[in-house]
Design an enzyme around this catalytic site. Structure first.
Site, PDB file in Angstrom:
ATOM      1  N   GLY A   4       0.812  -1.216   0.000  1.00 38.29           N
ATOM      2  CA  GLY A   4       0.000   0.000   0.000  1.00 38.29           C
ATOM      3  C   GLY A   4       0.844   1.264   0.000  1.00 38.29           C
ATOM      4  CB  CYS A   5       3.748   2.251   2.045  1.00 42.57           C
ATOM      5  SG  CYS A   5       2.882   2.068   3.623  1.00 42.57           S
TER       6      CYS A   5
END
Length: 160
Positions: free
Chosen positions: A43-44
């Site tokens: 996600g990051c």
């Protein structure tokens, strides 16, 4: 606790590029501060890539982007190079700025409660005033939301 339409207390953090980031050095530019849980996680990575891919649009609108997590500068440097981020990553290992922005939360990870950063984004205007926040961010479409907000903010010459 920070409030919309109030000044953000100046802070300093170590930054990639062997620099120190100071919010007060950004007066005259809009600052997009995005907090993310951990370098080089799915996600990051996607969120950072979305900011990277739209970076030129943000810079055309007088914006600086910085990413903040609790990872070390060494970790940030590797992540930045690997993802070719044109913006700096700030290391908040002591959680001072995370606490200033109240992004530390209890989260569920594989059935266990862990303390970590809640994915959040903040916009500080050219005078150091907090003008927008997103908490509990879902990555898909988020960067476009931020871009749309900046566009509207700039074109409406936002009034407090």
């Amino acid at each position: 606790m920070l409030e919309i339409n109030h000044a953000v207390e100046n802070f300093k953090l170590p930054s990639t590029g062997n620099k120190e980031f100071s919010l007060s050095d950004c007066i005259g530019r809009n600052v997009i501060i995005y907090f993310y849980p951990k370098d080089d996680t799915p996600g990051c990575t996607t969120e950072g890539q979305d900011f990277r891919d739209n970076w030129h649009l943000f810079t055309e609108m007088n914006c600086i982007i910085v990413g903040v997590s609790r990872d070390s500068i060494k970790s940030h440097e590797s992540f930045k190079v690997k993802m070719q981020f044109p913006f700096e990553l700030l290391s908040d290992e002591d959680e001072e700025v995370c606490n200033l922005f109240s992004v530390m939360k209890m989260k569920n990870m594989y059935g266990k409660q862990v303390r970590g950063i809640e994915r959040s984004t903040f916009v500080v205007d050219t005078q150091g005033i907090l003008i927008k926040e997103w908490r509990g961010v879902k990555v898909p479409g988020h960067v476009q939301e931020v871009l749309d907000f900046i566009n509207t903010f700039n074109s409406n010459s936002y009034q407090y």
